[in-house]
Enzyme design. Sequence first.
Site, PDB file in Angstrom:
ATOM      1  N   ASP A 179       0.959  -1.309  -0.025  1.00 42.90           N
ATOM      2  CA  ASP A 179       0.040  -0.098  -0.009  1.00 42.90           C
ATOM      3  C   ASP A 179       0.859   1.212   0.154  1.00 42.90           C
ATOM      4  OD1 ASP A 179      -1.457   2.260   1.031  1.00 42.90           O
ATOM      5  OD2 ASP A 179      -3.141   0.863   1.488  1.00 42.90           O
ATOM      6  N   HIS A 180       1.149   1.841  -1.277  1.00 40.56           N
ATOM      7  CA  HIS A 180       2.181   2.753  -1.184  1.00 40.56           C
ATOM      8  C   HIS A 180       1.947   3.913  -0.051  1.00 40.56           C
ATOM      9  CE1 HIS A 180      -0.507   5.264  -3.833  1.00 40.56           C
ATOM     10  NE2 HIS A 180       0.315   6.015  -3.789  1.00 40.56           N
ATOM     11  N   HIS A 242      -5.832   3.063   1.207  1.00 38.89           N
ATOM     12  CA  HIS A 242      -5.042   4.082   1.621  1.00 38.89           C
ATOM     13  C   HIS A 242      -5.723   4.776   3.074  1.00 38.89           C
ATOM     14  CE1 HIS A 242      -3.037   3.322  -2.056  1.00 38.89           C
ATOM     15  NE2 HIS A 242      -3.735   3.748  -2.840  1.00 38.89           N
TER      16      HIS A 242
HETATM   17  C1  BG6 Z   1      -3.415   4.749  -6.271  1.00 36.95           C
HETATM   18  C2  BG6 Z   1      -4.821   5.035  -6.813  1.00 36.95           C
HETATM   19  O1  BG6 Z   1      -3.483   3.978  -5.516  1.00 36.95           O
HETATM   20  O2  BG6 Z   1      -3.169   6.147  -5.607  1.00 36.95           O
HETATM   21  C3  BG6 Z   1      -4.793   6.305  -7.846  1.00 36.95           C
HETATM   22  O3  BG6 Z   1      -5.051   3.951  -7.767  1.00 36.95           O
HETATM   23  C4  BG6 Z   1      -4.436   7.532  -6.929  1.00 36.95           C
HETATM   24  O4  BG6 Z   1      -6.214   6.629  -8.431  1.00 36.95           O
HETATM   25  C5  BG6 Z   1      -3.212   7.269  -6.321  1.00 36.95           C
HETATM   26  O5  BG6 Z   1      -4.132   8.613  -7.730  1.00 36.95           O
HETATM   27  C6  BG6 Z   1      -2.731   8.658  -5.384  1.00 36.95           C
HETATM   28  O6  BG6 Z   1      -1.555   8.282  -4.987  1.00 36.95           O
HETATM   29  P1  BG6 Z   1      -0.491   9.667  -4.451  1.00 36.95           P
HETATM   30  O7  BG6 Z   1       0.660   8.971  -3.908  1.00 36.95           O
HETATM   31  O8  BG6 Z   1      -0.298  10.508  -5.662  1.00 36.95           O
HETATM   32  O9  BG6 Z   1      -1.484  10.300  -3.303  1.00 36.95           O
END
Ligand code: BG6
Length: 488
Positions: A179-180, A242
């Site tokens: 989960d990044h 997230h």
């Molecule tokens: C991803 C989603 O996991 O996270 C995208 O699939 C979203 O739709 C993105 O734009 C947002 O990530 P960050 O790091 O730019 O907040």
Amino acid sequence: MESMTFVLFGATGDLAKRKIFPALYNLYVDQKLPKSISIIGLGRGDLSHREFQEKVKESVLDFSRRLEHDAASMGEFLDDFRYSKLDVNRKEDFQALLQLVKQREEELNLEENRMFYLSVAPEFFDTIALNIKNSGLGQTKGWKRLIIEKPFGHDLQSARELNEKLSRAFAEEEIYRIDHYLGKPMVQNLEALSYANPILQSLWSKKHIANVQITASETVGVEKRAGYYDHAGAIRDMVQNHLLQILMMTAMDTPEKINAAEIRKMKQKVMESLRPLKEEDVQNDIVRGQYISGEVNGQYVPGYLGEPGVNPSSTTDTFVAARLWIDNPSWAGVPFYIRTGKRMKEKSTRIVIEFKNNANHQYKNSQMDPNLLVIEINPNENISFQLNSKNPLNNGKVEPVKIDFSKEQTEFGVPEAYERLIYDAFNGDSTFFAHWTEVELSWEWVQPILNAFEDNRVPLYEYNSGSYGPVAADLLLLENGFKWWLNE
Ligand code: BG6
């Protein structure tokens, strides 16, 4: 660090190009890659090793945070890479892969530690895991690990099925679910904020906190991902993973020790105390929205239904706001609000903690806002406190002042989420990966919302692109006497 083989499924895909190769290169420059490593990319197309290495190089030059790419060091880095064509359904291709893995293990004198990274469409996850097992790739004298991208399931049942299938090939301790958001420095910092600061620790509960607001707003629309997004919506794309992960990290009780097992235990407790949504709660506590055309950053943009690839009568949610209650001794009675949306006014991921305000009546003619602790996660990383202070230039009236604690940026910026997470997985540290129990509990909480959306039991509000989402999301807070902070 132990020597190993890194097998990347989906090596010709977008994520590999934008995130994974640059992350590996940055780790290499920072001397955080194992001294001996074999990296094997897999894709459906025909590529020679050389052509593949060229692709990796291009992606590094385009997307890497680090700038050192002198020919010698780039050559050394690329030398670790090999390519093999693979159709996930062809057993022969897995045999060929096994031969290549073994050949490189011998050539480089590697321990039999094997990391498998699935950067492919979710429908291939279980087939690949099974073929890793059946081909013998998973039988090693060292360790084996599986890194897997989202989405982990489409709903509660499919997530359970997927997990069951994966568990035939890998044990839970061997699975690293990315989960990044958990790789973002400020999210990783949340545990330290209260653990390392007794002042904050003593304030971190219902006694002093009035409410918690978690926002992840984006200015981008659905981009070129309608095929996926129109079936997912914001609820699956952002909330189930997230936002609930940020909620867990924010609301968890201070762990006794800072290690993966303890932190995960505390996170799990949050999810176990999260009040389940009954059918009628979904209507009261969840707001669903979809963007219509408008102006974002001074540019006209079309509405969701006009985006290429979107079903023109789609009811997919591009915005979700929710009110949640954590029924445990720390948080009983404190509302947590979350919201996320595409095509909103600004890109901002942040947590705002609003403290209780008991002094308001003491100062007449003064503007006494509550104390706020603002944790900015993305695109800026910052912590700030909003306090009240007398302004000598304004007749000594008490006014809000903001105190910022921003860190200096280094020339190359801080390591990106993917660097941190891949590095952790190399080291067998699963602290910032989603455990199956967290994923399952998250799906359990989200499932009644999915059902209500599916049956159209919740209104679908339109909101203008470039706004903060539907007014209904403001009313959600107003009902409890609050407002979203920092909507400029
Ligand atoms: C991803 C989603 O996991 O996270 C995208 O699939 C979203 O739709 C993105 O734009 C947002 O990530 P960050 O790091 O730019 O907040």
